[in-house]
Scaffold this active site. Structure first.
Site, short mmCIF file in Angstrom:
data_model
loop_
_atom_site.label_atom_id
_atom_site.label_comp_id
_atom_site.label_asym_id
_atom_site.label_seq_id
_atom_site.Cartn_x
_atom_site.Cartn_y
_atom_site.Cartn_z
N THR A 28 -50.14 -20.43 -44.07
CA THR A 28 -51.34 -19.39 -44.70
C THR A 28 -50.81 -18.21 -44.79
O THR A 28 -49.97 -17.61 -44.11
CB THR A 28 -52.50 -19.44 -43.69
OG1 THR A 28 -53.04 -20.92 -43.41
CG2 THR A 28 -53.63 -18.68 -43.97
N GLY A 29 -51.35 -17.50 -45.93
CA GLY A 29 -50.92 -16.20 -46.21
C GLY A 29 -50.20 -16.06 -47.74
O GLY A 29 -50.17 -17.31 -48.34
N ASP A 83 -44.19 -22.06 -43.13
CA ASP A 83 -45.39 -21.01 -43.13
C ASP A 83 -44.44 -19.62 -43.18
O ASP A 83 -43.37 -19.44 -43.03
CB ASP A 83 -45.86 -21.38 -41.83
CG ASP A 83 -47.35 -20.58 -41.68
OD1 ASP A 83 -47.65 -19.52 -42.60
OD2 ASP A 83 -48.19 -20.98 -40.63
N GLY A 84 -45.34 -18.75 -43.45
CA GLY A 84 -44.93 -17.12 -43.34
C GLY A 84 -44.90 -16.54 -42.09
O GLY A 84 -45.20 -17.49 -40.90
N GLU A 105 -52.41 -22.34 -37.29
CA GLU A 105 -51.19 -22.26 -37.54
C GLU A 105 -50.08 -22.74 -36.28
O GLU A 105 -49.14 -23.61 -36.64
CB GLU A 105 -50.59 -21.12 -37.93
CG GLU A 105 -51.35 -20.64 -39.35
CD GLU A 105 -50.97 -19.15 -39.58
OE1 GLU A 105 -51.04 -18.75 -40.79
OE2 GLU A 105 -50.78 -18.47 -38.79
N LYS A 123 -39.54 -8.67 -43.00
CA LYS A 123 -40.36 -9.05 -41.68
C LYS A 123 -39.39 -9.34 -40.27
O LYS A 123 -39.79 -9.54 -39.39
CB LYS A 123 -40.98 -10.32 -41.92
CG LYS A 123 -41.92 -10.59 -43.23
CD LYS A 123 -43.12 -10.01 -42.75
CE LYS A 123 -44.15 -9.89 -43.89
NZ LYS A 123 -44.65 -11.18 -44.27
C1 5RP Z 1 -51.48 -15.98 -41.14
C2 5RP Z 1 -50.15 -15.78 -41.06
C3 5RP Z 1 -49.41 -15.38 -42.14
O1 5RP Z 1 -48.28 -16.14 -42.15
C4 5RP Z 1 -48.72 -13.79 -42.04
O2 5RP Z 1 -49.89 -12.90 -42.04
C5 5RP Z 1 -47.68 -13.60 -43.35
O3 5RP Z 1 -48.38 -13.54 -44.21
P1 5RP Z 1 -47.75 -13.17 -45.69
O4 5RP Z 1 -47.00 -14.20 -46.24
O5 5RP Z 1 -49.05 -12.82 -46.66
O6 5RP Z 1 -47.02 -11.78 -45.38
O7 5RP Z 1 -49.61 -15.66 -39.76
O8 5RP Z 1 -52.26 -16.02 -40.17
#
Ligand code: 5RP
Length: 233
Positions: A28-29, A83-84, A105, A123
């Site tokens: 998600t994200g 995932d991010g 997640e 990040k």
């Molecule tokens: C969602 C998350 C996302 O993976 C995290 O917030 C990173 O999001 P983005 O890719 O928009 O920076 O943990 O709950």
């Protein structure tokens, strides 16, 4: 290169890891969303996969792209989750939950043989904690839980304010599971493992955003190219 282009590069590298017949966890994200877009293109071209989403938002996106979707009840073991992350360190310890999906997640990542993180290089941090740590709590007993969480963070040497997450309209944010999120502004988290242990011991805490020992690799995009932490094998 824009941050979006960097995220897309990381997502594109992760799509190369997908093989026919794989069972996938979809994160998600905004970065995971780019991965799902690219996966959708491959599915449209004939790739056969089955996927489990980590949020209602990702589920809706995947269905809109006609990606075959399942649940962890029907498909309890996954091959790969992409995932991010909100933050990661060189030991592949993560903070997640900026998108409020940390609970699903973590369940999906734990059900996967491999979790691969995709992110832009901003990040990567030396020490986790610049990003407020999301802590998912049940609404019942919020104030008592908040105090217990404060004591738990202090006992792990990581004190700071807890802020109840709200939506843009000011109302309290509810997660997909119907819970609240307390964002812990702790600053540097010197001992993430100790903090994780202290937090899970608090009644009312459903989950926290420290993902420890779950990610096998991270694909980080910078203007100079992609870096891989860990192993993509
Ligand atoms: C969602 C998350 C996302 O993976 C995290 O917030 C990173 O999001 P983005 O890719 O928009 O920076 O943990 O709950």
């Amino acid at each position: 290169m824009t941050q979006d282009e960097l995220k897309r590069q990381a997502a594109a590298r992760a799509v190369e890891l997908v093989r026919p017949g794989m069972r996938l966890g979809l994160g998600t994200g905004s970065t995971a969303k780019l991965f799902v877009d690219l996966l959708g293109e491959r599915v449209a071209a004939g790739l056969d996969v089955i996927c489990v989403a980590t949020s209602e938002a990702t589920q809706a996106q995947a269905l809109s792209l006609s990606i075959p979707m399942s649940t962890l009840d029907e498909t309890p073991e996954l091959d790969l989750t992409v995932d991010g992350a909100d933050e990661l360190d060189s030991q592949l310890r993560l903070i997640k939950g900026g998108g409020a999906a940390l609970l699903r997640e973590k369940i999906v990542a734990a059900a996967s043989k491999r979790m691969v993180v995709i992110a832009d290089e901003s990040k990567l941090v030396k020490c986790l904690g610049r990003f407020p740590l999301p802590i998912e709590v049940v609404p019942f007993g919020l104030e008592a839980t908040r105090r217990a969480v404060l004591a738990a963070t202090a006992s792990a040497g990581a004190s700071g304010d807890l802020v109840l997450r709200r939506k843009a309209d000011g109302s309290v944010l509810l997660t997909d599971g119907g819970h609240y999120i307390l964002d812990a502004h702790l600053g540097e988290i010197a001992e993430p493992e100790a903090l994780a242990t202290a937090l899970v011991a608090v009644p009312g805490v459903v989950e926290h955003g420290l993902f420890l020992g779950l990610a096998k690799a991270a694909i980080l995009a910078a203007g100079t190219g992609l870096t891989v932490l860990g192993s993509l094998d």
